[in-house]
Design a protein around this motif. Structure first.
Motif, PDB file in Angstrom:
ATOM      1  N   GLY A 135     -31.340 -11.305 -22.525  1.00 24.68           N
ATOM      2  CA  GLY A 135     -31.756 -11.222 -21.141  1.00 24.68           C
ATOM      3  C   GLY A 135     -30.700 -11.593 -20.123  1.00 24.68           C
ATOM      4  N   ASP A 136     -29.604 -12.242 -20.543  1.00 23.39           N
ATOM      5  CA  ASP A 136     -28.566 -12.626 -19.595  1.00 23.39           C
ATOM      6  C   ASP A 136     -27.708 -11.443 -19.160  1.00 23.39           C
ATOM      7  N   ASP A 137     -27.679 -10.391 -19.946  1.00 23.75           N
ATOM      8  CA  ASP A 137     -26.891  -9.201 -19.627  1.00 23.75           C
ATOM      9  C   ASP A 137     -27.813  -8.100 -19.128  1.00 23.75           C
ATOM     10  N   LEU A 138     -27.651  -7.715 -17.872  1.00 22.20           N
ATOM     11  CA  LEU A 138     -28.374  -6.573 -17.336  1.00 22.20           C
ATOM     12  C   LEU A 138     -27.406  -5.403 -17.288  1.00 22.20           C
ATOM     13  N   ILE A 139     -27.798  -4.294 -17.914  1.00 18.89           N
ATOM     14  CA  ILE A 139     -26.967  -3.097 -17.953  1.00 18.89           C
ATOM     15  C   ILE A 139     -27.521  -2.096 -16.952  1.00 18.89           C
ATOM     16  N   ASP A 140     -26.658  -1.579 -16.095  1.00 18.16           N
ATOM     17  CA  ASP A 140     -27.093  -0.629 -15.080  1.00 18.16           C
ATOM     18  C   ASP A 140     -27.718   0.595 -15.743  1.00 18.16           C
ATOM     19  N   PRO A 141     -28.909   1.015 -15.309  1.00 22.38           N
ATOM     20  CA  PRO A 141     -29.563   2.170 -15.952  1.00 22.38           C
ATOM     21  C   PRO A 141     -28.782   3.465 -15.838  1.00 22.38           C
ATOM     22  N   ARG A 142     -27.811   3.514 -14.941  1.00 19.04           N
ATOM     23  CA  ARG A 142     -26.963   4.717 -14.843  1.00 19.04           C
ATOM     24  C   ARG A 142     -25.910   4.779 -15.944  1.00 19.04           C
ATOM     25  N   ASP A 143     -25.791   3.705 -16.710  1.00 21.22           N
ATOM     26  CA  ASP A 143     -24.822   3.636 -17.812  1.00 21.22           C
ATOM     27  C   ASP A 143     -25.585   3.361 -19.106  1.00 21.22           C
ATOM     28  N   PRO A 144     -26.069   4.389 -19.778  1.00 21.61           N
ATOM     29  CA  PRO A 144     -26.994   4.222 -20.916  1.00 21.61           C
ATOM     30  C   PRO A 144     -26.317   3.697 -22.177  1.00 21.61           C
ATOM     31  N   LEU A 145     -26.001   2.418 -22.181  1.00 20.51           N
ATOM     32  CA  LEU A 145     -25.326   1.793 -23.318  1.00 20.51           C
ATOM     33  C   LEU A 145     -26.195   1.802 -24.565  1.00 20.51           C
ATOM     34  N   LEU A 146     -27.442   1.374 -24.443  1.00 19.04           N
ATOM     35  CA  LEU A 146     -28.293   1.240 -25.623  1.00 19.04           C
ATOM     36  C   LEU A 146     -28.547   2.587 -26.288  1.00 19.04           C
ATOM     37  N   GLN A 147     -28.744   3.625 -25.488  1.00 18.37           N
ATOM     38  CA  GLN A 147     -28.936   4.958 -26.078  1.00 18.37           C
ATOM     39  C   GLN A 147     -27.723   5.361 -26.911  1.00 18.37           C
ATOM     40  N   ARG A 148     -26.529   5.080 -26.383  1.00 20.28           N
ATOM     41  CA  ARG A 148     -25.311   5.421 -27.111  1.00 20.28           C
ATOM     42  C   ARG A 148     -25.208   4.616 -28.407  1.00 20.28           C
ATOM     43  N   MET A 149     -25.588   3.344 -28.379  1.00 17.81           N
ATOM     44  CA  MET A 149     -25.533   2.517 -29.577  1.00 17.81           C
ATOM     45  C   MET A 149     -26.492   3.040 -30.644  1.00 17.81           C
ATOM     46  N   ILE A 150     -27.662   3.492 -30.216  1.00 18.86           N
ATOM     47  CA  ILE A 150     -28.625   4.053 -31.165  1.00 18.86           C
ATOM     48  C   ILE A 150     -28.064   5.327 -31.797  1.00 18.86           C
ATOM     49  N   GLU A 151     -27.418   6.162 -31.000  1.00 11.94           N
ATOM     50  CA  GLU A 151     -26.790   7.373 -31.532  1.00 11.94           C
ATOM     51  C   GLU A 151     -25.735   7.027 -32.584  1.00 11.94           C
ATOM     52  N   VAL A 152     -24.929   6.013 -32.302  1.00 12.94           N
ATOM     53  CA  VAL A 152     -23.871   5.612 -33.234  1.00 12.94           C
ATOM     54  C   VAL A 152     -24.484   5.076 -34.523  1.00 12.94           C
ATOM     55  N   GLN A 153     -25.550   4.292 -34.418  1.00 14.63           N
ATOM     56  CA  GLN A 153     -26.197   3.774 -35.624  1.00 14.63           C
ATOM     57  C   GLN A 153     -26.803   4.894 -36.449  1.00 14.63           C
ATOM     58  N   GLU A 154     -27.374   5.882 -35.795  1.00 12.78           N
ATOM     59  CA  GLU A 154     -27.963   7.004 -36.526  1.00 12.78           C
ATOM     60  C   GLU A 154     -26.896   7.827 -37.233  1.00 12.78           C
ATOM     61  N   THR A 155     -25.681   7.830 -36.690  1.00 10.39           N
ATOM     62  CA  THR A 155     -24.578   8.584 -37.295  1.00 10.39           C
ATOM     63  C   THR A 155     -23.920   7.814 -38.439  1.00 10.39           C
ATOM     64  N   TYR A 156     -23.612   6.555 -38.198  1.00  7.18           N
ATOM     65  CA  TYR A 156     -22.826   5.765 -39.149  1.00  7.18           C
ATOM     66  C   TYR A 156     -23.664   4.842 -40.029  1.00  7.18           C
ATOM     67  N   GLY A 157     -24.915   4.559 -39.632  1.00  2.00           N
ATOM     68  CA  GLY A 157     -25.702   3.573 -40.345  1.00  2.00           C
ATOM     69  C   GLY A 157     -25.219   2.168 -40.046  1.00  2.00           C
ATOM     70  N   GLY A 158     -25.700   1.204 -40.804  1.00  2.03           N
ATOM     71  CA  GLY A 158     -25.274  -0.175 -40.618  1.00  2.03           C
ATOM     72  C   GLY A 158     -25.718  -0.744 -39.289  1.00  2.03           C
ATOM     73  N   SER A 159     -24.845  -1.553 -38.692  1.00  2.00           N
ATOM     74  CA  SER A 159     -25.149  -2.229 -37.431  1.00  2.00           C
ATOM     75  C   SER A 159     -24.132  -1.848 -36.371  1.00  2.00           C
ATOM     76  N   VAL A 160     -24.535  -2.008 -35.122  1.00  2.80           N
ATOM     77  CA  VAL A 160     -23.668  -1.652 -33.989  1.00  2.80           C
ATOM     78  C   VAL A 160     -23.749  -2.779 -32.963  1.00  2.80           C
ATOM     79  N   VAL A 161     -22.598  -3.191 -32.450  1.00  2.88           N
ATOM     80  CA  VAL A 161     -22.553  -4.196 -31.391  1.00  2.88           C
ATOM     81  C   VAL A 161     -21.956  -3.571 -30.144  1.00  2.88           C
ATOM     82  N   ALA A 162     -22.288  -4.128 -28.997  1.00  4.86           N
ATOM     83  CA  ALA A 162     -21.705  -3.683 -27.737  1.00  4.86           C
ATOM     84  C   ALA A 162     -20.478  -4.535 -27.448  1.00  4.86           C
ATOM     85  N   LEU A 163     -19.378  -3.891 -27.111  1.00  6.58           N
ATOM     86  CA  LEU A 163     -18.123  -4.578 -26.848  1.00  6.58           C
ATOM     87  C   LEU A 163     -17.635  -4.258 -25.442  1.00  6.58           C
ATOM     88  N   MET A 164     -17.013  -5.237 -24.821  1.00  3.71           N
ATOM     89  CA  MET A 164     -16.392  -5.043 -23.517  1.00  3.71           C
ATOM     90  C   MET A 164     -15.066  -5.791 -23.504  1.00  3.71           C
TER      91      MET A 164
END
Length: 300
Positions: A135-164
Motif C-alpha cells: 500500500g505504500d507504493d501507488l502506481i499511476d493508472p496510466r502506467d499499467p505496471l501490474l498488467q505487464r508483470m502478469i504478462e511476463v509471469q504468464e510467459t516465463y512462469g516463476g515469479s516477477v518483481v517490480a524494479l526501479m
C-alpha cells in the motif's frame, strides 16, 4: 517458444503495519486510510488490482485495522441519507468502494515481517500464482505496471518483481536485485537479491518496489525462512532462494518500471504525492495549480 502458465486471479495486500512514521495521525487511524486527495491510499491499490483483472482481493490486517473492512463494506445509513437528499454524485462515490472487488480479510497476528504477512495468505491462495501489492507504493493508472508483470509471469512462469532504478545513496532503503538482460527490453532475469544493502554492497541500482507476482512455491520457502534483517521474515530472502534454484519454483524475473510512482510511505513523499495527483485532477487541477504558482511566487 513461450510456455503457457496458469492465469492469475488473486491479489494479496499486506496491511498490518503500525504506521509509526505517521504518528500521531496513525494512533487510531490505519495508515492505509490516510487520504490521498479524497480517497484513502488503500483504495488506489485495490483499484489497481481490479484494473489488472484481479477482483479477488485478500487483505492481511492486524489489530486496529477494522476501518479498512468498513471502508470496503456497505454503509446503508449513509447511502440512505444521500439517497434521500438526491445526492447521486456522492452516493456513487460511497458505493464505488464496496462494489470494487470481492474482499477477504485475514489477521497477521504477530508482526513478523512482510514474508510472514504473505505466508498468512497461503490458505486463501492455494496452489495458484498470485499478486502482492504494497500500500505504500501507488502506481499511476496510466502506467499499467501490474498488467505487464502478469504478462511476463504468464510467459516465463516463476515469479516477477517490480524494479526501479534509484540513486546509489537511496538503495539502502530497498531490496536490491542482481540482474541479467533478456530478449525483452523492459524485462531482466533476477540472479540474486539483497535486502537493504549499503551502496558498496548493492549488486545494482535496481530497487524492488511494492509489486510482486509470485509462484505459490514461495509459501514452502517462507515456512522455512528464518528471520533476517530487522529480525523479521523477509520476502526478499525467500525470493533469493527461488532465484538461485529455478527447480524449486521457476525463475525470478523483474519488470523495469520507468513510469509514475507515488511513495506514500514517507511523510515528505506523501505530501508530494497529494500535490502531484491534485494538480492532475480535472476537477481540482486548474484552480489548485494557479494557487500553487501564486503561493510559490509570493511566499517562497
Amino acid at each position: 517458444m513461450s510456455e503457457s502458465h496458469p492465469r492469475i486471479s488473486k491479489a494479496v495486500i499486506p496491511a498490518a503495519g503500525l504506521g509509526t512514521r505517521f504518528l500521531p495521525a496513525t494512533k487510531a487511524t490505519p495508515k492505509e486510510m490516510l487520504p490521498v486527495v479524497d480517497k484513502p491510499a488503500i483504495q488506489y491499490v485495490v483499484e489497481e488490482a481490479v484494473t489488472a483483472g484481479l477482483d479477488d482481493v485478500l487483505m492481511v490486517t492486524g489489530r486496529n485495522k477494522r476501518p479498512l473492512e468498513d471502508h470496503f463494506d456497505r454503509n446503508y445509513e449513509l447511502e440512505s441519507a444521500l439517497e434521500k437528499k438526491g445526492d447521486a454524485e456522492r452516493l456513487a462515490k460511497v458505493q464505488e468502494s464496496s462494489d470494487l472487488a470481492t474482499m477477504h480479510y485475514v489477521r497477521q497476528g504477530d508482526p513478523k515481517g512482510l514474508g510472514h504477512a504473505v505466508l498468512c495468505a497461503a490458505p486463501h491462495v492455494g496452489h495458484e500464482p498470485f499478486a502482492v501489492l504494497l500500500g505504500d507504493d501507488l502506481i499511476d493508472p496510466r502506467d499499467p505496471l501490474l498488467q505487464r508483470m502478469i504478462e511476463v509471469q504468464e510467459t516465463y512462469g516463476g515469479s516477477v518483481v517490480a524494479l526501479m532504478e534509484v540513486a546509489p545513496e537511496q538503495i539502502h532503503l530497498y531490496g536490491c536485485a542482481a540482474v541479467e538482460a533478456t530478449q525483452d527490453s523492459d524485462v531482466v532475469q533476477v540472479t540474486g537479491l539483497v535486502e537493504k544493502p549499503s551502496a558498496a554492497e548493492a549488486p545494482s541500482h535496481y530497487a524492488i518496489i511494492g509489486r510482486y507476482v509470485l509462484d505459490p512455491h514461495i509459501f514452502d520457502i517462507l515456512r522455512k525462512t528464518e528471520p533476517g534483517r530487522g529480525g523479521e521474515i523477509q520476502l526478499t530472502d525467500a525470493l533469493q532462494k527461488l532465484a538461485e534454484d529455478e527447480s524449486v519454483g521457476g525463475p525470478v524475473h523483474g519488470v523495469v518500471f520507468k513510469g509514475r510512482r507515488y511513495d506514500t510511505g514517507d511523510r515528505g513523499d506523501y505530501l508530494r504525492a497529494i500535490v502531484r495527483l491534485a494538480c492532475e485532477r480535472e476537477d481540482l487541477g486548474p484552480d489548485f495549480r494557479a494557487w500553487l504558482k501564486r503561493y510559490v511566487a509570493e511566499e517562497m
